[in-house]
Design an enzyme around this catalytic site. Sequence first.
Site, PDB file in Angstrom:
ATOM      1  N   ASP A 191      49.081  52.817  34.160  1.00  9.00           N
ATOM      2  CA  ASP A 191      47.710  53.216  34.508  1.00  9.00           C
ATOM      3  C   ASP A 191      47.278  54.261  33.480  1.00  9.00           C
ATOM      4  O   ASP A 191      48.103  54.763  32.713  1.00  9.00           O
ATOM      5  CB  ASP A 191      47.690  53.795  35.939  1.00  9.00           C
TER       6      ASP A 191
ATOM      7  N   GLN B 126      43.971  47.940  45.584  1.00  8.17           N
ATOM      8  CA  GLN B 126      44.477  47.501  44.278  1.00  8.17           C
ATOM      9  C   GLN B 126      45.884  46.924  44.419  1.00  8.17           C
ATOM     10  O   GLN B 126      46.207  45.874  43.845  1.00  8.17           O
ATOM     11  CB  GLN B 126      44.486  48.690  43.301  1.00  8.17           C
TER      12      GLN B 126
ATOM     13  N   HIS C  48      45.766  53.952  46.510  1.00  7.76           N
ATOM     14  CA  HIS C  48      44.753  52.941  46.169  1.00  7.76           C
ATOM     15  C   HIS C  48      45.238  51.586  46.726  1.00  7.76           C
ATOM     16  O   HIS C  48      45.583  50.671  45.964  1.00  7.76           O
ATOM     17  CB  HIS C  48      44.589  52.898  44.654  1.00  7.76           C
TER      18      HIS C  48
ATOM     19  N   CYS D 286      45.756  48.330  36.332  1.00  5.39           N
ATOM     20  CA  CYS D 286      44.659  48.224  37.305  1.00  5.39           C
ATOM     21  C   CYS D 286      43.287  48.309  36.632  1.00  5.39           C
ATOM     22  O   CYS D 286      42.288  47.953  37.252  1.00  5.39           O
ATOM     23  CB  CYS D 286      44.804  49.290  38.380  1.00  5.39           C
TER      24      CYS D 286
ATOM     25  N   ARG E 155      35.456  55.636  48.645  1.00  6.96           N
ATOM     26  CA  ARG E 155      36.178  56.112  47.454  1.00  6.96           C
ATOM     27  C   ARG E 155      35.921  57.605  47.335  1.00  6.96           C
ATOM     28  O   ARG E 155      34.764  58.039  47.209  1.00  6.96           O
ATOM     29  CB  ARG E 155      35.713  55.383  46.201  1.00  6.96           C
TER      30      ARG E 155
ATOM     31  N   ARG F  88      40.897  41.261  43.221  1.00  5.42           N
ATOM     32  CA  ARG F  88      40.354  42.298  44.111  1.00  5.42           C
ATOM     33  C   ARG F  88      39.377  41.653  45.094  1.00  5.42           C
ATOM     34  O   ARG F  88      39.370  41.947  46.282  1.00  5.42           O
ATOM     35  CB  ARG F  88      39.622  43.384  43.289  1.00  5.42           C
TER      36      ARG F  88
END
Length: 312
Positions: free
Chosen positions: A228, A130, A127, A268, A100, A296
């Site tokens: 988001d 996700q 991402h 998310c 990340r 996830r």
Amino acid sequence: MRHFLKETDFKESELPELFAQARDFKTQRGSHARPLAGQTWALIFAKSSTRTRVSFEVGIHELGGNPLFLNAGDIQLGRGESVEDTARVLSRFVHGLVVRTFQHSDVERLATSGSVPVINGLTDFLHPCQIYADAFTMAEKWAGAGALVPALRGRKIAFLGDTACNMANSWVLGANHFGMKISLAGPASFAPGPELDALLAKSGFSGGYQFTTDPLEAVRGADVVYTDVWVSMGKEEESRERRRVLQPYAVTGRIFAAAKPDALFMHCLPAHPGEEVMPEVLDNPRSVIFDQAENRLHMQKAILATLAQARR
Ligand code: CP
């Protein structure tokens, strides 16, 4: 060496098996095979995380492996050791990397320089973990016990708010890859940028999204309304201006009601109730935000198992 840096890194033909494996991991939790037995996977994180960190640590453990969490600021990478040397050194110790970080080029450089699989656990550009977990969540809702991936085809996602963020970019690429339609609604200054358009063109998806400044137009006929946070990690200095210009794109009860009557609400997480989404939408029975979070784990286990299998 196989990596998972962007949505198209699994071929369309591989998706049915990957999604089926995620469903198997979910239903057989605690009693399935352990394809990572004897392996150590390093998690290099330069940004905060709850879901990504915990789901990978638990998932690697449940697959028989050992997760090794490395705060990027605590290793020599944070003091200027090159990305390339970090990749070469860690490849001598571990069997894979979950990363990340800020710049997407850093995950690409780690993948190019090292000799172990690299998984993108979020960059400023994409991402993909996700998006795969989200697509699995949608497919679960729509397919029931049937085939998962075909249930996605032709469905429409409306993404509202910061339509230039990594989640919007990733959903545009993912929607095209999964055979879905996507409409983005945000201020004109938040229209997707040239980097996404270039990636879409390279992937054969030129013009694969609609962009509008009208949130009601975007949600019309939508199967999913997605948003988001407005102030992503690294954008804190712009927070006041972002809240001002993005306010018309908050997912209110009125906007959610303009989508299909059975539309899902997705986010998310983490969410800011009262900002990008109103509490009545977050708490709506058609909000699947915690299913997304749980999935996830199951989808990433399928990704880990597939990449580990490819090394053999
Ligand atoms: N959605 C997501 O990536 O959550 P975290 O930032 O908590 O990992």
